[in-house]
Design an enzyme around this catalytic site. Structure first.
Site, short mmCIF file in Angstrom:
data_model
loop_
_atom_site.label_atom_id
_atom_site.label_comp_id
_atom_site.label_asym_id
_atom_site.label_seq_id
_atom_site.Cartn_x
_atom_site.Cartn_y
_atom_site.Cartn_z
N HIS A 20 12.87 -2.90 1.85
CA HIS A 20 12.31 -1.59 2.23
C HIS A 20 13.21 -0.48 1.71
O HIS A 20 14.44 -0.60 1.76
CB HIS A 20 12.18 -1.47 3.75
CG HIS A 20 11.22 -2.45 4.30
ND1 HIS A 20 9.86 -2.28 4.20
CD2 HIS A 20 11.41 -3.64 4.92
CE1 HIS A 20 9.25 -3.32 4.74
NE2 HIS A 20 10.17 -4.17 5.17
N ARG A 45 13.47 4.02 12.50
CA ARG A 45 12.29 4.88 12.45
C ARG A 45 11.44 4.63 13.71
O ARG A 45 11.97 4.30 14.76
CB ARG A 45 11.54 4.63 11.14
CG ARG A 45 12.40 4.98 9.91
CD ARG A 45 11.65 4.81 8.62
NE ARG A 45 10.50 5.71 8.55
CZ ARG A 45 9.53 5.62 7.63
NH1 ARG A 45 9.59 4.67 6.71
NH2 ARG A 45 8.52 6.46 7.62
N GLU A 49 12.32 -9.79 1.60
CA GLU A 49 11.60 -8.57 1.99
C GLU A 49 12.52 -7.37 1.80
O GLU A 49 13.67 -7.41 2.24
CB GLU A 49 11.19 -8.68 3.46
CG GLU A 49 10.50 -7.45 4.00
CD GLU A 49 10.20 -7.56 5.50
OE1 GLU A 49 9.91 -8.68 5.98
OE2 GLU A 49 10.29 -6.53 6.17
N ARG A 88 5.26 12.77 -1.85
CA ARG A 88 5.37 13.33 -0.51
C ARG A 88 6.52 12.67 0.24
O ARG A 88 7.02 11.64 -0.17
CB ARG A 88 4.07 13.10 0.28
CG ARG A 88 2.92 13.99 -0.13
CD ARG A 88 1.70 13.73 0.75
NE ARG A 88 2.04 13.73 2.17
CZ ARG A 88 1.67 12.76 3.03
NH1 ARG A 88 0.97 11.75 2.62
NH2 ARG A 88 2.02 12.83 4.29
N PRO A 117 0.78 -1.23 0.00
CA PRO A 117 0.00 0.00 0.00
C PRO A 117 0.82 1.29 0.00
O PRO A 117 1.82 1.39 0.70
CB PRO A 117 -0.84 -0.10 1.29
CG PRO A 117 -0.16 -1.13 2.12
CD PRO A 117 0.50 -2.08 1.17
#
Ligand code: CA2
Length: 146
Positions: free
Chosen positions: A101, A108, A99, A17, A9
């Site tokens: 990112h 974070r 996986e 942004r 998503p």
């Protein structure tokens, strides 16, 4: 060899942004660069992005039973931190998965540090922008070829 590149998503909104976290990268650019990398490696990629958890589960099942994929490169985005359904789908199809990112999720917010998906993957790469996908793809292909 055929690999499914699966994005979760809001990845479709990249570049619009939060450039301080995700850079100016767009999904189109990520897919173009990966396509180039794949051509050099002489492998085939199939791309899929969805904002809907069930569609991601369906894509994982199709990777095995319809699309004849050998592995899955996945950025589950926010579902990384919530989705038992995506984790179970990866386990169920028994395809090797990596996986990835864009950002380093470990530096974070606390809630981003846990991944439901990582324990059913070969490994996780985070924090290298578009290079996370390229490094992940290399790791996945090497694993499959080993
Ligand atoms: O760093 C990553 O690749 C993430 O998977 C990106 C997800 C985030 O929820 C994960 O914790 C880490 C967010 C994807 C897109 O988020 C946007 C935010 C603002 C503007 C456009 C996209």
């Amino acid at each position: 060899m055929r690999i499914l590149v699966l994005n979760g998503p809001n990845i479709n909104l990249l570049g619009t942004r939060e450039p301080e976290i995700y850079g100016t990268l767009t999904l189109e650019k990520i897919e173009q660069e990966l396509q180039q990398t794949a051509e050099n490696m002489k492998i085939e990629l199939r791309f899929f992005q969805s904002n809907i958890e069930g569609e991601i589960v369906d894509a994982i099942q199709k990777a095995k039973y319809e699309w004849d994929c050998d592995g899955i490169l996945i950025n589950p985005a926010a579902y990384t931190h919530t989705s038992v359904a995506i984790r179970d789908a990866i386990s169920a199809v028994s395809l090797p998965a990596v996986e990835v990112h864009i950002s380093n999720i470990h530096k974070r917010e606390e809630f981003r540090k846990y991944s439901y998906i990582a324990p059913v993957c070969i490994g996780q790469i985070a924090g290298f922008g578009v290079d996370s996908y390229k490094l992940g793809l290399k790791g996945l292909v090497d694993f499959i070829n080993a």
